[in-house]
Design a protein around this motif. Structure first.
Motif, short mmCIF file in Angstrom:
data_model
loop_
_atom_site.label_atom_id
_atom_site.label_comp_id
_atom_site.label_asym_id
_atom_site.label_seq_id
_atom_site.Cartn_x
_atom_site.Cartn_y
_atom_site.Cartn_z
N TRP A 12 47.18 50.18 27.76
CA TRP A 12 47.78 49.89 29.06
C TRP A 12 48.81 50.97 29.38
N ILE A 104 44.61 39.30 33.02
CA ILE A 104 45.77 39.57 33.85
C ILE A 104 45.75 38.57 35.00
N PRO A 106 47.85 37.27 38.21
CA PRO A 106 49.00 37.46 39.09
C PRO A 106 49.67 36.13 39.37
N ARG A 109 48.57 34.04 42.45
CA ARG A 109 47.27 33.40 42.54
C ARG A 109 47.17 32.14 41.70
N TYR B 415 40.46 44.11 48.06
CA TYR B 415 41.51 44.00 47.03
C TYR B 415 42.32 42.71 47.20
N ALA B 416 42.52 42.31 48.46
CA ALA B 416 43.36 41.12 48.69
C ALA B 416 42.69 39.85 48.17
N ARG B 417 41.39 39.89 47.90
CA ARG B 417 40.68 38.68 47.49
C ARG B 417 40.53 38.56 45.97
N ILE B 418 41.03 39.55 45.25
CA ILE B 418 40.87 39.50 43.79
C ILE B 418 41.87 38.51 43.22
N GLN B 419 41.35 37.54 42.46
CA GLN B 419 42.22 36.51 41.89
C GLN B 419 42.87 36.99 40.60
N SER B 420 42.04 37.20 39.61
CA SER B 420 42.60 37.69 38.36
C SER B 420 41.67 38.75 37.80
N VAL B 421 42.20 39.54 36.91
CA VAL B 421 41.46 40.66 36.36
C VAL B 421 41.38 40.48 34.86
N MET B 440 37.78 38.77 39.33
CA MET B 440 37.30 37.45 39.72
C MET B 440 37.78 37.10 41.12
N THR B 441 36.91 36.46 41.85
CA THR B 441 37.29 35.99 43.17
C THR B 441 37.17 34.47 43.20
N ALA B 463 41.96 48.36 35.60
CA ALA B 463 42.52 47.01 35.72
C ALA B 463 43.94 47.07 36.26
N ALA B 464 44.72 48.00 35.75
CA ALA B 464 46.11 48.13 36.22
C ALA B 464 46.13 48.49 37.70
N ARG B 467 45.20 45.57 39.94
CA ARG B 467 46.31 44.65 40.12
C ARG B 467 47.30 45.19 41.13
N ALA B 470 45.76 44.98 44.57
CA ALA B 470 45.62 43.60 45.02
C ALA B 470 46.96 43.08 45.54
N ASP B 471 48.03 43.41 44.83
CA ASP B 471 49.35 42.98 45.29
C ASP B 471 49.69 43.63 46.61
N ALA B 474 47.58 42.06 49.35
CA ALA B 474 47.95 40.67 49.64
C ALA B 474 49.28 40.61 50.37
#
Lengths: 168, 482
Positions: A12, A104, A106, A109, B415-421, B440-441, B463-464, B467, B470-471, B474
């Motif tokens: 990471w 991960i 957020p 969510r 990107y705004a619809r991505i729930q978790s990675v 995941m959506t 992944a980073a 995230r 997505a933030d 959103a």
């Protein structure tokens, strides 16, 4: 290859300070795996006894000891891979010995936060925090926390989830 | 650890409450007064609902009639059925009906077990007009009402006269404050044919010929392969054992079930063709309205702001023609019908320009052609056929993954619809220094965009980055609760 030695989460970009699970988690999980293997052994003992007579019981016992040792070894190594980290915007959970997973979630969510504790976990005073998002089948677990730590984590997550609220 | 545990005691005060929820005031249920006049369903409803039972009964009576040569029996049966059925229907109809009261829809039903369902129209997701074949014969239709957070047993109004159903649909939508209702209200007296007016379709209608050709081209490779395998297996088994008992046993034990699956897939293809006939998609305010079906007409409403992903499918034989199919994922669809339906077809088959139009309507400014990057070459042996057609990319507004050989699919997740990675690395991947990224959506288990076998460093960085984006995405949106 060299890359195989480094777990995926250590790559990471920013440094993460991983929180370990409670040291009692290893005991709990080893006990649980011993119990599971015992159930298997009991099931296997019946046909073996019928087939080999009383020798079958000995064989089952030997098999149980062998399997239980291997399982306990694997489990105690797996426990060490578990870890979680709270960052500004998200919760990171890592685990897995053979298959390594880094989840991960957020804060914005998070839909539900559950605390749960199984019978063996309760005996040792441990609690599991489960975090759910709107994506079905993506429950993220943080097992083996002391109850106070778990409750505090839940409260922090709940507050953060209410602050940063993002849609579906 | 112990220091931290010491600070946080079990009896610490609860954290401060979150600020008041966004959106309208919370919904409080209320009951309409007892004497309120209920609106009735169509008198033929009980008959249509028991159509299966009636068919079975008629068949039984018919068999009985022909075996015993007693034609009077049929007459008696018909008279008895008419009398009993008629009385039962009359009684049943007394207890069924619906009332629109304020911002709620109340649906009543049941004779022995009374049911009363309250549908809060504020949380209305969509109202779909469905016309099964048996209802179409009598000019009737059914309304499927979907509510946010529904658990699949969504409310159903069946059956109503077709124009009455259209009228009710627009009424419900206008109560719910959906812009989709406005144009509908003007042609209240519209009959089945006139409904096709209103806003112009986004794409020219898909001709039956094109759709048939597309279905054929999609099914052909699978069918040919399946037949080849069956044929070869049968010949080989036959020539080794002779076409004797052994072969027959093998045939029934092994090949016949496979053949059944083959027949099923053929039927599914034909069904899909029938369902997508007369396809029409229009944009109505914030909704995509989809109308389709040859035997069973169905209307679907997809709220654009609830689209979680758009996928573009390209079966192997469509490549030469440059055709693609567009599917839209929403959380509601996945909830309503479990794992069977993952998405709504927004375009059964289309040229690149049509695909681009529909894509841009489903998600604002969504391109339809994406640049994706393949996984590293060392992953190739794991997917020799697919490797060239696999990839992932971080587009300006969407996360794009590409996969599949038979049917090559691009999935674009805003990107705004991505729930978790999630980053997952299997044991073999670890040896190779690869990892898979899951985005995941909301919705079912299938609603995951999977970037397979990326280089491990790239996967974690991806992944980073996901995230972060997505933030950022959103934060630009107004928060929504449902």
């Amino acid at each position: 290859m060299n890359a195989s030695a480094v777990p995926v989460w250590d790559l990471w970009p920013d440094g993460i300070s991983w929180q370990p699970m409670s040291p009692k988690l290893r005991t709990v999980w080893v006990l649980r795996s011993l119990l599971n293997v015992l159930i298997l052994a009991v099931i296997a003992a019946v046909p073996l006894t019928i087939w080999l007579g009383w020798d079958g019981l000995l064989w089952t016992l030997a098999g149980y000891v062998l399997l239980a040792c291997l399982r306990a070894l694997a489990v105690s190594r797996t426990v060490r891979t578990w870890g979680y980290a709270e960052r500004d915007q998200d919760l990171l959970v890592r685990h897995g010995l053979l298959t390594r997973r880094l989840s991960i979630v957020p804060y914005g969510r998070i839909q539900l936060i559950d605390l749960s504790a199984g019978p063996i976990e309760r005996m040792f005073g441990l609690t599991t925090v489960q975090v759910r998002t709107a994506a079905l089948g993506s429950t993220t677990e943080v097992p083996g926390l002391d109850p106070q730590v778990a409750a505090a984590l839940r409260d922090r997550l709940a507050v953060r989830a209410a602050e940063v609220r993002e849609g579906l | 650890m112990s220091a931290e545990a010491g600070e946080v005691r079990g009896d610490e005060p609860a954290p401060p409450l979150a600020p008041a929820p966004f959106g309208p005031a919370p919904y409080t249920p209320s009951a309409p007064p007892e004497g309120m006049q209920r609106q009735r369903l169509h008198p033929l409803t009980p008959l249509l609902e028991s159509v299966r039972f009636l068919t079975a009964a008629a068949a039984a009576v018919g068999i009985q009639m022909f075996t015993s040569r007693n034609f009077l029996f049929a007459v008696y049966a018909a008279v008895a059925a008419a009398v009993v059925g008629g009385i039962a229907s009359l009684i049943a109809l007394q207890f069924r009906g619906f009332v629109i009261w304020g911002r709620e829809l109340h649906i009543y039903g049941g004779v022995f077990t009374r049911s009363h369902r309250t549908v809060p129209l504020d949380r209305l997701q969509s109202v779909d007009l469905v016309r099964p074949l048996r209802a179409r014969v009598f000019g009737l239709a059914q309304l499927n009402i979907e509510v946010a957070g529904g658990d699949g047993t969504d409310a159903r109004l069946a059956y109503l006269k077709h124009d009455r159903a259209l009228e009710l649909r627009s009424e419900l939508l206008s109560i719910a404050g959906r812009p989709g209702a406005a144009p509908r209200a003007e042609n209240l007296e519209a009959s089945a044919e006139e409904v096709s007016e209103g806003p112009a379709p986004l794409v020219p209608p898909v001709t039956v010929r094109k759709l048939a050709l597309a279905s054929l081209l999609e099914a052909l490779p699978v069918q040919v392969t399946a037949l080849l395998i069956f044929g070869t297996a049968f010949t080989v088994i036959g020539s080794i054992f002779g076409f004797t008992k052994v072969a027959t046993a093998l045939w029934f034990g092994f090949l016949a079930p496979a053949l059944l699956g083959y027949v099923q897939s053929t039927v599914a293809t034909v069904n899909r063709f029938l369902r997508n006939c007369r396809f029409r998609i229009t944009r109505d305010g914030g909704n995509l309205l989809i109308e389709r079906g040859l035997t069973d007409t169905s209307h679907e409403t997809v709220p654009v702001d609830r689209v979680t992903a758009v996928s573009f499918d390209e079966p192997i034989l469509w490549r030469r023609k440059d055709w693609r199919r567009v599917e839209v994922w929403t959380a509601a669809v996945a909830q309503a019908s479990g794992s069977v339906v993952r998405s709504t077809t927004a375009l059964p088959v289309g040229e690149p320009t049509e695909v681009a139009t529909v894509a841009a309507q489903a998600v604002p400014e969504l391109p339809s052609v994406f640049a994706v990057e393949r996984p590293p070459r060392r992953a190739r042996w794991r997917m020799p056929l697919r490797w060239k057609r696999t990839g992932a990319g971080l587009d300006e507004k969407v996360f794009v993954v590409r996969h599949g050989w038979w049917v090559n699919t691009h999935v674009a997740v805003p990107y705004a619809r991505i729930q978790s990675v999630r980053v997952v690395q299997g044991p073999i991947q670890r040896l190779q220094g690869l990892a898979t990224v899951h985005a995941m959506t909301a919705g079912g288990i299938g609603h995951t965009a999977r970037a397979a076998h990326r280089d491990v460093g790239e996967a974690v960085a991806m992944a980073a980055e996901l995230r972060k984006r997505a933030d950022a995405a959103a934060a630009l949106e107004a928060p929504r609760l449902s």
